[in-house]
Design a protein around this motif. Sequence first.
Motif, short mmCIF file in Angstrom:
data_model
loop_
_atom_site.label_atom_id
_atom_site.label_comp_id
_atom_site.label_asym_id
_atom_site.label_seq_id
_atom_site.Cartn_x
_atom_site.Cartn_y
_atom_site.Cartn_z
N ALA A 161 0.85 4.14 -2.77
CA ALA A 161 0.65 5.56 -2.46
C ALA A 161 1.77 6.41 -3.04
N ARG A 197 -2.44 10.33 2.13
CA ARG A 197 -2.70 8.89 2.15
C ARG A 197 -1.44 8.11 2.50
N LYS A 246 -0.79 8.48 6.18
CA LYS A 246 -1.72 7.66 6.96
C LYS A 246 -1.28 6.20 6.97
N GLN A 264 0.82 -1.21 0.00
CA GLN A 264 0.00 0.00 0.00
C GLN A 264 0.86 1.26 0.00
#
Length: 441
Positions: free
Chosen positions: A277, A339, A342, A273
């Motif tokens: 990103a 993002r 995060k 992920q």
Amino acid sequence: MKPSVLFLALALFATASHAQDPVDQSTNVHIPEVWTARQAVTFALAENPDSTIALKKIEEARAVVDIARSADFPQLNLAAEYGQTNNPMYAFGSLLNQGAYNEGIDFNEPGTTDNLQLKAGVSYRLYDGGENRAAKMAAEADVEMAKADQLAVHQQLGFEVLRAFYTIIQTEQLVQVREESLDAITASLQVGLARFEAGDLLRQDLLNLELQQSVASENLIRSRHHLQLARRGFANLLGLPASEVAVAAGDTQEVPDTLDYRNRHELLQLKSQEAFAMAEIERARSGQLPSLDTFADYQVNQGWITEESGDSWMAGIRLQYSLFDGGNTASRITLATLRLQKIQALRKKTELALNLDLEQAQLDYQQARERLAVTEKMVEVAQEAARLSRARFRQGVILASDLIDFELRLSDAQARQLAADTGVRTAVANLRRATGLSQFP
């Protein structure tokens, strides 16, 4: 006659072999009659619907990668079109393309024309500010996320299959314990009846024995019911509709040498992920850079009304640059950056949770081993106490209530030992899950 006998023997052997190795006609998959732990895990990872779904997600992600890579190649287009018109603009254009123009043509009313247009074109993007490279990076990261999802399914499914497998073994052994307990109390009841008829036992003690026999029968019924449920749950994990399955103990798992949670699928998912990103940030930043394309077209036009034809070509380079987009690119960069931040914060949180999960799995394993050692000693003492109490009851030395108490202690100790033994096996499987290892190498 000897060749005939040999042929018959081979046919019988083939039939017997086929009968011992049944095949699921819907999937053409061989299903063992007696499952080992390794066979069960391997079969579930291949045939469980969750495994199939995870595999299709990987294939889907790889298709997206192929789509992204297609931008590295030139685009070739072919087109054909035929039409008739009296529209002055289109009619005059067709005459020019066909080479049929002459000074006698009225621009306002050139008349009806027809045109067959054959066109071939090629285009290629020389530079796009890194957008396509970022798209490929994002697609490849998506493949890694799909692989991590598959690993998550395999790790959890393998653990659940083993837990169900060991539950069946425990319940089968518990059924045997309940049967032995019922046999023991039934034998004691027969002794009690003989003593009651001889006037050496009170009716209250005889009733207590009959009551305990009923309790033992109920426990046996409940254990058999739990065994049926365990088998159905096990078959469901394997992706099989059948519920009558047989298992055999034998495969043992190794305790991990190194306790490390960094192989866990959760971290692999977050790593993918994070890469996705970062690719999205690069894709958003490509909006601040120009794009450069090259193109070339070749065209043939044929008219039957004019009986003329012509061809033409065009080639060039196209540069595009957005001077102002209302802050769209800047907002996309900010969104992608947030993002990423995060995900990075979530990774730190996940590492703490995984470390705690690993410590709990390790403590559960230690506790299970300690419980097993204690319950083994407990069973030895309870078995000897029950043996002595049965002999003393036959001699009329103790009351029926005392005998029942010793029988209950023995049954409880045996049940605790079975639970502790299953707890150790399950704790090893859970420890391998917590370290991100497969259940069997």
